[in-house]
Each structure stands twice: as C-alpha cells, then as structure tokens.
Design a protein around this motif. Sequence first.
Motif, short mmCIF file in Angstrom:
data_model
loop_
_atom_site.label_atom_id
_atom_site.label_comp_id
_atom_site.label_asym_id
_atom_site.label_seq_id
_atom_site.Cartn_x
_atom_site.Cartn_y
_atom_site.Cartn_z
N UNK A 58 21.30 67.76 66.67
CA UNK A 58 20.47 68.92 67.00
C UNK A 58 21.29 70.19 67.19
N UNK A 59 22.45 70.06 67.81
CA UNK A 59 23.24 71.24 68.15
C UNK A 59 24.15 71.72 67.03
N UNK A 60 24.53 70.84 66.12
CA UNK A 60 25.48 71.24 65.07
C UNK A 60 24.80 71.70 63.79
N UNK A 61 23.53 71.44 63.64
CA UNK A 61 22.86 71.83 62.39
C UNK A 61 22.74 73.35 62.30
N UNK A 62 22.74 73.86 61.10
CA UNK A 62 22.77 75.31 60.87
C UNK A 62 21.38 75.95 60.94
N UNK A 63 20.34 75.19 60.64
CA UNK A 63 19.02 75.80 60.62
C UNK A 63 18.38 75.74 62.01
N UNK A 64 17.52 76.70 62.28
CA UNK A 64 16.82 76.71 63.55
C UNK A 64 15.44 76.10 63.36
N UNK A 65 14.73 75.96 64.44
CA UNK A 65 13.37 75.44 64.37
C UNK A 65 13.25 74.07 64.99
N UNK A 66 12.03 73.58 64.98
CA UNK A 66 11.70 72.31 65.61
C UNK A 66 11.71 71.19 64.60
N UNK A 67 12.22 70.04 65.02
CA UNK A 67 12.22 68.83 64.20
C UNK A 67 11.55 67.73 65.01
N UNK A 68 11.19 66.62 64.38
CA UNK A 68 10.64 65.51 65.18
C UNK A 68 11.60 65.07 66.30
N UNK A 69 12.89 65.09 66.01
CA UNK A 69 13.88 64.70 67.04
C UNK A 69 13.87 65.68 68.21
N UNK A 70 13.75 66.97 67.93
CA UNK A 70 13.72 67.93 69.03
C UNK A 70 12.43 67.82 69.83
N UNK A 71 11.32 67.53 69.16
CA UNK A 71 10.07 67.30 69.88
C UNK A 71 10.20 66.09 70.81
N UNK A 72 10.78 65.01 70.29
CA UNK A 72 10.95 63.79 71.08
C UNK A 72 11.84 64.04 72.29
#
Length: 143
Positions: A58-72
């Motif tokens: 979650x912290x190293x990826x370059x794109x912003x926004x919500x993913x299923x992992x961030x929701x969880x």
Amino acid sequence: MLHPLRSLLIAFGIAEIAKPQPVINACERIGLENAEEAELRPWALWGARLEGALFVWLLARRESGWTPASWLLGIAGVVLVVLPKPIIDYSQQLVYANADDLELKPVVKPTARLLGVLYLFVVALSASGTEPDDSEDVVEQRT
C-alpha cells in the motif's frame, strides 16, 4: 522522495516480512501476562508477514486511490478503534493454540485501538500515493 513516516512504515513492513517472530514476541510482551506460555499456531508467522506485505504494497505503490486492500485495512482500523474486544478475542483464537490459557494485560484494548489508528494512517498515506521526485518537478516547471 518518500515521506519520512511512509519510509519508516515501509521499513517496518519489510522487517515484519523478513523476521516476523521478533514483532510477535514484542506484541506478546506488551499484551500478555504469561507470554512465555503462548503457543503460536503454524500460520501465525504468515499472518504477520501478510500484514507487513500489505503495509509495503500500500505504501510503496506509485498510484493513489483506494484498493480492496486499503478498504479492508481501513475497515479493520475503524473496528479496532471503535470496538477492539471482538477483534482481540478473534485474533487470539486465530493466532494461539492455547488462547484460553493466556492472560491479557489491561493495556491490550488501548494498544489495539492504537493499532487501528496505525492501520488508518497507513490507508491515508497510501490513498495519497507517493510524492513525485524532484526531477519530475523540474521537468514540469520547464514546460
């Protein structure tokens, strides 16, 4: 350049992936009166590694926004902050073969709430993506 707290949390995640046992040992010392009696289930180390991998991803990826992992992770964070006891009970049963024999310290609930805040902080940092490096700023200023 990464935000210093983002870098610190990524480093923690990498450490948790590589060596989860010291993280688990520290948590046991903080939360259990009888930590020496704790009998980890075989998958407990993999659960800790998964948490570390989730932080790093979650912290190293370059794109912003919500993913299923961030929701969880966000939902887990909210539940830990608002209603930590059911999560504590469930995680004890999931992680320890002898969960009923373990004595929790009074600090467990506030610590679980802090973990929830940490999860929410990771989600907030990840939702903003990473900051562009200085070379991208220079290119944008020239055009």
